[in-house]
Design a protein around this motif. Structure first.
Motif, PDB file in Angstrom:
ATOM      1  N   LEU A 409       0.872  -1.179   0.000  1.00 57.74           N
ATOM      2  CA  LEU A 409       0.000   0.000   0.000  1.00 57.74           C
ATOM      3  C   LEU A 409       0.911   1.233   0.000  1.00 57.74           C
ATOM      4  O   LEU A 409       1.140   1.874   1.021  1.00 57.74           O
ATOM      5  CB  LEU A 409      -0.911  -0.016   1.225  1.00 57.74           C
ATOM      6  CG  LEU A 409      -2.121   0.917   1.189  1.00 57.74           C
ATOM      7  CD1 LEU A 409      -3.165   0.407   0.193  1.00 57.74           C
ATOM      8  CD2 LEU A 409      -2.751   1.061   2.571  1.00 57.74           C
ATOM      9  N   CYS A 410       1.414   1.551  -1.169  1.00 58.06           N
ATOM     10  CA  CYS A 410       2.502   2.530  -1.289  1.00 58.06           C
ATOM     11  C   CYS A 410       2.077   3.960  -0.979  1.00 58.06           C
ATOM     12  O   CYS A 410       2.785   4.687  -0.282  1.00 58.06           O
ATOM     13  CB  CYS A 410       3.088   2.480  -2.707  1.00 58.06           C
ATOM     14  SG  CYS A 410       3.695   0.856  -3.212  1.00 58.06           S
ATOM     15  N   SER A 411       0.952   4.375  -1.526  1.00 58.16           N
ATOM     16  CA  SER A 411       0.597   5.802  -1.467  1.00 58.16           C
ATOM     17  C   SER A 411      -0.909   5.991  -1.308  1.00 58.16           C
ATOM     18  O   SER A 411      -1.574   6.474  -2.211  1.00 58.16           O
ATOM     19  CB  SER A 411       1.084   6.511  -2.734  1.00 58.16           C
ATOM     20  OG  SER A 411       0.658   5.797  -3.896  1.00 58.16           O
ATOM     21  N   PRO A 412      -1.451   5.577  -0.158  1.00 55.33           N
ATOM     22  CA  PRO A 412      -2.891   5.766   0.049  1.00 55.33           C
ATOM     23  C   PRO A 412      -3.247   7.256   0.133  1.00 55.33           C
ATOM     24  O   PRO A 412      -2.377   8.076   0.445  1.00 55.33           O
ATOM     25  CB  PRO A 412      -3.140   5.059   1.385  1.00 55.33           C
ATOM     26  CG  PRO A 412      -1.825   5.088   2.096  1.00 55.33           C
ATOM     27  CD  PRO A 412      -0.785   4.975   1.007  1.00 55.33           C
ATOM     28  N   PRO A 413      -4.484   7.632  -0.177  1.00 53.59           N
ATOM     29  CA  PRO A 413      -5.637   6.758  -0.417  1.00 53.59           C
ATOM     30  C   PRO A 413      -5.714   6.287  -1.871  1.00 53.59           C
ATOM     31  O   PRO A 413      -5.335   7.006  -2.794  1.00 53.59           O
ATOM     32  CB  PRO A 413      -6.821   7.655  -0.095  1.00 53.59           C
ATOM     33  CG  PRO A 413      -6.347   9.032  -0.468  1.00 53.59           C
ATOM     34  CD  PRO A 413      -4.894   9.065  -0.092  1.00 53.59           C
ATOM     35  N   TYR A 414      -6.246   5.076  -2.041  1.00 51.44           N
ATOM     36  CA  TYR A 414      -6.500   4.514  -3.367  1.00 51.44           C
ATOM     37  C   TYR A 414      -7.978   4.600  -3.734  1.00 51.44           C
ATOM     38  O   TYR A 414      -8.330   4.494  -4.914  1.00 51.44           O
ATOM     39  CB  TYR A 414      -6.035   3.061  -3.426  1.00 51.44           C
ATOM     40  CG  TYR A 414      -4.537   2.917  -3.476  1.00 51.44           C
ATOM     41  CD1 TYR A 414      -3.872   2.744  -4.685  1.00 51.44           C
ATOM     42  CD2 TYR A 414      -3.773   2.965  -2.312  1.00 51.44           C
ATOM     43  CE1 TYR A 414      -2.490   2.617  -4.741  1.00 51.44           C
ATOM     44  CE2 TYR A 414      -2.394   2.835  -2.351  1.00 51.44           C
ATOM     45  CZ  TYR A 414      -1.750   2.667  -3.565  1.00 51.44           C
ATOM     46  OH  TYR A 414      -0.384   2.545  -3.607  1.00 51.44           O
TER      47      TYR A 414
END
Length: 523
Positions: A409-414
Motif C-alpha cells: 500500500l505505497c501511497s494511500p488513499p487509493y
C-alpha cells in the motif's frame, strides 16, 4: 385486491424487505403502504390542483428492496446508539410515518471525535466564533420542539425506509413544504457503513442547511464575523484525497446575504455544498469510530458503502453520488412524442469507467500495480466509496492480517470520498426519476429501466413501479440461472447472492405542472 404478503402474492413480493409508497393529495399527506392495486400512479402524475398548488415537487413515489446477502446488523456502532436507538426510530420499511423528533444529533455524542471540533473550527478561532458554532450546534442537537424552520424540519416530515441485506434506503418528505429527500446506501463487506449513513447523513444535511438559514434569519442584511467584518467561514476536515492532506482544511464560505431572495438560482451551489460537507462529516465521524474500534473489530476497516442521495425541492433536483448506484431521469423528447429518454444524473465510480481508472493510475505513479485484475489493489472495483479505511489509511490496513491485508500500500488513499454532485432544473418534459443500487443495473440498462417503468404506469395505473422493477429483476435472474422464480426465491439469502445482488429501487413521479420558479433554501 392482492394484499402484501398474501398467499396469492408472488413469492418475490412476499420476500421484499422494504416496500413503501406515498401519494400527494389536497387535504394532506396520504401515509400508507402501497398495495399492487391500491394506488393510482398514472392519475397522480396528472394532478394539477392538489400537490402543485402546495408547491410539491413530486406527485407520488414508491420504494422496494430485496436482499440477496445474509447480513447481521452490528448493534455496537457508537456504543450501540446507531443500531439500538437511532435506526429503530428511523426505520419504517412498509409505510411512511411521521417523525416526532430528530434522534441522531440529539443522541450521538461525537464531542470526542471530529464533528464538534469541525463545527467549532471557525475562521480565527476566537471565543465569539466558537460561541456561534456552539449555539448553532446546540440548536440542532436539541429536540425539534425548539424553534426551528430549517429546510428539512423534522417536525414536519414523514419517513420510510429500512434494510435489505447490505443495502439501506431512506425517504423523507414534507408534502406541505414541497420537498423530498431520498438516500440509497449500498453497503459491502458488511452493513455497518450503510447503517452509519442511515443514522447520520440526513441529520448532517439538516445541520448544514440550518447554517444557511441561520445566516439569513438571525443576521438581517449580511452576516459578518466579529473579526474585521469578514464573512464567517466553516473549516471542515476533508477525507483523504490526493489533493488534500489530512491536516488540510476546506474553507466553506457562507453566502453574504444582502436583501437577496434565497432562490435556487442564486444558491444552488450552496445547497450542493451542504450535501458535500454533510457527507465529508459523516466520513470523518465514521473513520474516527473505526479507529476507536478496529483493535476489537478489525473487519470494520474493510466495510464501506456507496452513496446516492437526492434532494428534490420545487423545480430542482440536487444529486450526490459516490460509487455505482444510479439516478435515472425519464424525460420526453420533441423528436419522438410519447417516447421517453433515459438521462443518467450520476457518475459510475468503478475501474470500468476509463476516466476513473486513469485517475487512480495517475495518482499513484510510483506504485507499479495500483489496479490488479480489474480491482483497486486487487480488492475493490469501486474507485470512490464511503468507508473502506484499509484502502485509505496505512494504519487501518495494518489492522488486518494475512491475505486480508493489502500488499504494498505505497501511497494511500487509493479509494476516494469526493462525490459527484449536480443540480437539474425540472421541466414539463421530465416525468419520473428512478434511483437504484447497482444490483438493478446488473440486469437492466438505463433505457430498459425507463421503458419498464413507463409501460407499467401506463398499463397499471394502480400498480407499484418500484416493486415491478424488482419483480422483473427476479424473473430475469431466474431465467438466466435456469430456475423458476419460486425456485430462485427459495434459495436462502447468502447463497442467492450467486444469482443476484441486493437490490434497492425508488421511483419518484415528478410533479411537473404549476411549479414556482423561485423557492427559499429553508422552510
Amino acid at each position: 385486491m392482492m394484499t402484501e404478503g398474501s398467499d396469492d402474492a408472488p413469492v418475490y413480493s412476499r420476500e421484499l424487505s422494504v416496500s413503501f409508497g406515498y401519494q400527494c393529495n389536497v387535504t394532506g399527506p396520504s401515509i400508507s403502504s402501497i398495495e399492487p392495486e391500491g394506488f393510482d400512479f398514472l392519475n397522480s402524475t396528472m394532478i394539477q390542483d392538489s400537490c402543485m398548488k402546495m408547491s410539491s415537487s413530486f406527485s407520488c413515489l414508491s420504494g422496494a428492496a430485496l436482499s440477496a446477502n445474509a447480513t447481521l446488523a452490528n448493534t455496537n456502532l457508537c456504543n450501540g446508539l446507531i443500531g439500538e436507538e437511532i435506526l429503530p426510530n428511523l426505520d419504517s420499511p412498509k409505510s411512511f410515518r411521521r417523525m416526532a423528533s430528530s434522534p441522531s444529533l440529539s443522541r450521538l455524542d461525537f464531542t470526542s471525535s471530529s464533528s464538534y471540533s469541525s463545527f467549532t473550527s471557525l475562521g480565527g478561532s476566537t471565543p465569539k466564533d466558537k460561541d456561534f458554532a456552539e449555539t448553532l450546534w446546540k440548536s440542532m442537537s436539541a429536540p425539534t420542539g425548539t424553534e426551528s424552520s430549517t429546510f428539512l424540519n423534522t417536525m414536519e416530515v414523514q419517513m420510510a425506509g429500512g434494510a435489505a441485506g447490505e443495502d439501506r434506503v431512506q425517504a423523507v418528505c414534507s408534502e406541505e413544504n414541497g420537498w423530498l429527500f431520498c438516500g440509497i446506501y449500498d453497503g459491502f463487506n458488511g452493513r455497518d457503513a450503510a447503517d452509519f449513513l442511515a443514522g447520520t447523513l440526513y441529520e448532517n444535511i439538516c445541520f448544514y442547511l440550518h447554517m444557511l438559514e441561520w445566516n439569513k434569519k438571525k443576521q438581517p442584511g449580511s452576516f459578518k464575523s466579529p473579526l474585521e467584518g469578514e464573512n464567517i467561514t466553516l473549516n471542515i476536515a476533508l477525507p483523504d484525497d490526493p489533493g488534500h492532506s489530512n491536516s488540510e482544511m476546506e474553507q466553506a464560505k457562507l453566502p453574504n446575504y444582502v436583501d437577496e431572495e434565497f432562490t435556487h438560482e442564486n444558491y444552488s451551489s450552496d445547497i450542493i455544498s451542504c450535501l458535500n460537507r454533510a457527507l465529508a462529516q459523516a466520513e470523518g465521524d465514521f473513520m474516527y469510530m473505526v479507529e476507536q474500534e478496529m483493535e476489537d473489530r478489525p473487519d470494520l476497516v474493510s466495510v464501506g458503502s456507496c452513496v446516492l442521495a437526492i434532494l428534490l425541492y420545487g423545480d430542482h433536483i440536487y444529486v450526490q453520488n459516490l460509487g455505482d448506484s444510479r439516478a435515472i431521469l425519464a424525460t420526453s423528447t420533441i423528436q419522438e412524442e410519447g417516447v421517453l429518454k433515459a438521462i443518467q444524473l450520476t457518475e459510475t465510480h468503478t475501474v470500468d469507467n476509463e476516466s476513473e481508472c486513469n485517475k487512480v493510475l495517475a495518482d499513484h505513479p510510483d506504485d507499479p500495480s495500483p489496479i490488479i485484475y480489474g480491482r483497486v489493489k486487487g480488492k475493490l472495483k469501486l474507485t470512490r466509496a464511503f468507508g473502506v479505511g484499509y484502502l485509505k489509511k496505512s494504519k487501518m490496513n495494518d489492522a488486518l492480517m494475512g491475505i486480508l491485508q493489502v500488499r504494498n500500500l505505497c501511497s494511500p488513499p487509493y479509494v476516494y470520498n469526493h462525490p459527484f454532485t449536480m443540480s437539474h432544473r425540472v421541466s414539463d418534459k421530465d416525468q419520473f426519476v428512478v434511483l437504484g443500487s447497482d444490483g438493478l443495473f446488473d440486469f437492466f440498462s438505463n433505457d430498459e429501466v425507463v421503458k419498464l417503468v413507463h409501460l407499467f404506469i401506463q398499463n397499471n395505473p394502480s400498480g407499484d413501479p418500484a416493486k415491478h422493477l424488482v419483480e422483473q429483476l427476479v424473473e430475469r435472474a431466474a431465467d438466466n440461472a435456469g430456475f423458476s422464480t419460486e425456485d430462485l426465491m427459495n434459495i436462502p439469502a447468502g447463497r442467492r447472492r450467486k444469482y443476484h445482488d441486493d437490490v434497492t429501487v425508488i421511483v419518484v413521479i415528478l410533479g411537473n405542472k404549476q411549479r414556482t420558479s423561485a423557492a427559499s433554501a429553508y422552510l
